[in-house]
Design a protein around this motif. Sequence first.
Motif, PDB file in Angstrom:
ATOM      1  N   ASN A  18      -3.410 -19.093  47.862  1.00  0.00           N
ATOM      2  CA  ASN A  18      -2.502 -18.813  46.615  1.00  0.00           C
ATOM      3  C   ASN A  18      -3.199 -19.182  45.243  1.00  0.00           C
ATOM      4  O   ASN A  18      -2.650 -18.638  44.431  1.00  0.00           O
ATOM      5  N   HIS A  19      -4.242 -19.851  45.495  1.00  0.00           N
ATOM      6  CA  HIS A  19      -4.810 -20.254  44.182  1.00  0.00           C
ATOM      7  C   HIS A  19      -6.278 -19.471  43.730  1.00  0.00           C
ATOM      8  O   HIS A  19      -6.949 -20.096  43.061  1.00  0.00           O
ATOM      9  N   ASN A  20      -6.358 -18.508  44.634  1.00  0.00           N
ATOM     10  CA  ASN A  20      -7.834 -18.075  44.447  1.00  0.00           C
ATOM     11  C   ASN A  20      -7.786 -16.660  43.997  1.00  0.00           C
ATOM     12  O   ASN A  20      -6.635 -16.087  43.545  1.00  0.00           O
ATOM     13  N   LYS A  21      -8.994 -16.087  43.628  1.00  0.00           N
ATOM     14  CA  LYS A  21      -9.280 -14.957  42.844  1.00  0.00           C
ATOM     15  C   LYS A  21      -9.963 -14.078  43.973  1.00  0.00           C
ATOM     16  O   LYS A  21     -10.727 -14.581  44.788  1.00  0.00           O
ATOM     17  N   SER A  50      -6.553 -12.676  39.848  1.00  0.00           N
ATOM     18  CA  SER A  50      -5.870 -13.738  40.830  1.00  0.00           C
ATOM     19  C   SER A  50      -5.104 -12.933  41.796  1.00  0.00           C
ATOM     20  O   SER A  50      -4.563 -11.665  41.180  1.00  0.00           O
ATOM     21  N   LYS A  79      -2.428 -13.165  42.859  1.00  0.00           N
ATOM     22  CA  LYS A  79      -0.843 -13.265  42.548  1.00  0.00           C
ATOM     23  C   LYS A  79      -0.598 -11.699  41.548  1.00  0.00           C
ATOM     24  O   LYS A  79       0.433 -11.041  41.663  1.00  0.00           O
ATOM     25  N   GLU A  95       0.076 -21.077  51.207  1.00  0.00           N
ATOM     26  CA  GLU A  95      -0.519 -22.475  51.064  1.00  0.00           C
ATOM     27  C   GLU A  95      -1.614 -22.142  52.028  1.00  0.00           C
ATOM     28  O   GLU A  95      -1.574 -21.626  53.102  1.00  0.00           O
TER      29      GLU A  95
END
Length: 682
Positions: free
Chosen positions: A100-103, A143, A145, A156
Motif C-alpha cells: 500500500n505505500h509504494n508507487k 501512487s 492508490k 499491508e
Amino acid sequence: MANKPVNALSKAIRTGLIDAMNMALANDNVEAIVITSELALFSAGADISEFSSGDLAPILPDVLTLVENSSKPVVAAVNGGAFGGGLELALACHYRLSTNHNKVGLPEVHLGILPGAGGTQRLPRLIAPEKALQMIVTGAPTSVKAISELFVSIVEPSELLVQAIKVAKQAVGKVIPATSLIKLSSSPEIEALCEQTKVQTSAKARGFFAPAKCIEAVKAAFELPFAQGLKREGELFEECMHTPQARAQQHFFFAERVAGALPQIAKDTALRDIKQVAIIGAGTMGGGIAMNFANVGIPVVLLELEQAALDKGLELIRRNYENSAKKGKLTQEQVEQRMELLTGTTSYDDLSEVDLVIEAVFEKMSVKKQVFEALDKVCKPGAILASNTSTLDLDEIAQCTSREQDVIGLHFFSPANVMKLLEIVQGAKTADDVIKTAMHLAKTIKKVGVLVGVCFGFVGNRMIEVYGREAGRLMLEGATPQQIDKVIYDFGLPMGPFTMGDMAGLDIGYFVRQSRKEFISHDPSYCTVADELVEAGRVGLKAGKGVYLYDAGSRSPIPDPSVLDIAKRKAKELGIQRRDISDQEILERCIYPLINEGANILLEGIAQRASDIDVIYVYGYGFPVYRGGPMKFADEIGVKEVLARMKHYETALGEYGKHWFTPSPLLEELAQKQQTFAGFKA
Ligand code: T1G
C-alpha cells in the motif's frame, strides 16, 4: 524474482520466468501461479545495462505474452513498487495485488524510449485513458492508490503473499481475464485527448523525441486490435531505441548514479553524525539551503548578525513553504513541522554543538575568512565546516582555521531548495570521512552530489565562464543577443546566455571579474559591453533592464537597439571587424569551448569522470538531457569534430582565437587515439 538490487529483468530473469511458467504449466498439480519478488521492490523493469549489448533474447514482450496466454491464472503480487517492464509484467498477469505505500510507473520516456513490452497497449485497457496517457508520456511514478482500479486489492506488506495466493486459488477454474481480451475503440474524446496531450508535451518536453511516440503508441491501442497494437508499439519502440536521444538519456541514467559513488575511500570509513546543522547567512541562498535540511527533518539554526536580517530570512522560508502548500505540494501541518525545525540566532556561541556549518555569506574572500575564523573558535571538534562558495579558493578559506581536515565545499545552486545539483568541493586537506559524510548527506537531502576539486569555479562555473565569454565576444563581432539566445534555446537549453545573465543579474559576473582582473587582462573584449551596462545600472531583470528591456512584472526579454550600439562602438574601439555570423558558428563557439574546458578539467583531475561533468551541466545549467551533457554530446558528434572546429577558430579568429581556442591536450589525445570521453579515467 530475486535479482539484486532491483530485480532488473535481465536475460537470466527473463529466461527464469519462461522456465518457471513452462514448469508450472506442465505440472498438473499446479492450479495457479503467483509472481512476486524477494527484494524490496517488485522490479525496476528491463535491465538498462543490457541495452547496448544488443542480445536481448528472449525479449520481454515474448515473456509477457507467455504469461498472459497462460491456461492457468497468474497473479502478480507487487511488493514495493514496479517500474517499466516490471509494471508491464504485472499488467500481463491476470490479477494484481499491491502493497500500500509504494508507487508504480512507466519511466521509459526518461530513457528516450517508450514502454516496449505491452505497457502502452495494456495500461489503457485497465485504467482511465487520461491516467494511462499521463503515466506513459510523463514517466512519472504514481501512487498505487491513485490507480487502485489496477489491483484486486492493496494490502499491508505482511498480507500481500497470503492474499495473492488466496486470489489465485479463487481464480482456479474461472475464465481467465487476459488484459488483451479487453476491447478498446477510438472516439472523438480519445482523439482530442491525444491531440491535447501532444500540444502540452511539445511545450513541456520541448525537443524530446520519445514523448510524441508514446502518444502514438497509446493511440494505436484504441485504433488497432491488440496484436497489431503490440506490433505498432514494437515498431515505435525500435524507432526510439536507435536515436541519439535514447543513447544520451540512458547514458545519463547511469551517469547520475555513478556521480554519487564514493571516491577511493576505505570502505570502513565511518560517517560523522549530522544531527544539527547551522547556516551562516539567512539570505536567498542560506534560506534555500536551510530548507533542504528541514525538509528531511534535520534541525537547522540560521545565523545572521542582525535580528532584522534573520527575521527576514525566516519569513522568506515560511513564504516558500506556504507557496508549496498553496500548490498542494505540502500540507499546512508539514509547513509548521518544518518551520519548527528552523531557529535563528545572532550569536556564534549558539553554534557550539552543531555537527555541520554551511556558510552562505557574501562571495568575498575576506568575509568568508572572518566567518571561518569565528567558526573555528566556537564549533566543537569534529564539526564539519562547509563553504557554499561558487568560485573562491576553498584551500585558502580552510587555511584560516586550525582544522583544514574538517573544511569542505558544499556548492548549492540557486534556488538551493529546488536545484538537484550539489558540487562537493574536496580541499587539499579535507579528510576522507568528511568527504564520505558530505556525499552521503547529498543523498539524504535528495541532491545529486558530485565530487569536484579546487580551481576557479570548480567545474560548473569554470565552464560557464567560457560559454559566457564567447557569447559576449560574438555580440561584438556581429551577432545580436537575441540571435545568440535563440541558437542556444533551439539547441535545447532553457534559455540563452543573455537571458540567463539578465535573470541571474549581470552584476554577479561583473563582481567576479573585478576580483580577477588578471584573468581578463589578456582580452577584456568579451565583457566590455556587460561591464558598461552594469556601470550604467542595467544589471538585468531585477532592474527592469540589462542586455534586454523588461516591462514591469514581465520576464520576457525585449531587445534594446541601444545595446547593439554599445557593441558596435566597442567593436570599433577594439578594431573588431563586424560581420554576419551564422547560427552554426554561434553554436560551435558556445558549446565546443565548453567541451574543451571540460577536457582540461578532466586532465587536471578536478572532475573524476566525464559523466560527472555531464551531470553537473544538465542539473546545474539546463544542458538538454536528451543530449546527455556536454561530454556525451562530444562523444556523439565525435571528439575529432570538436578538435577540428577548435583548431579552425584558433586560426580563424586571429589573436583572440589563438588565446582562447587552444585545444585541450586531452582533446588531441582522444582524437588521435580515436577514443571517447566516456572511456577516459582521470
Ligand atoms: N536496469 C539496470 N540497473 C538498474 C535499473 C534498471 N532498470 N534500475 C536501477 N538500477 C541500478 C542502478 O543503476 C543502481 O546501481 C541500483 O540499481 C540502485 O538504483 C521493455 C525497456 C527503481 C526507482 O527506468 O527508477 O523497462 O549505482 O539507486 O533509488 O518497457 O532505480 O547501485 O550500481 O536508482 O532505490 C525502465 C529505473 C527500464 C527504472 C529504485 N525502468 N530505475 O530507486 O535505487 S526500460 C526504469 C529507477 C524498460 C520495457 C523497457 C530506480 C528505482 P548502482 P537506484 P533507488
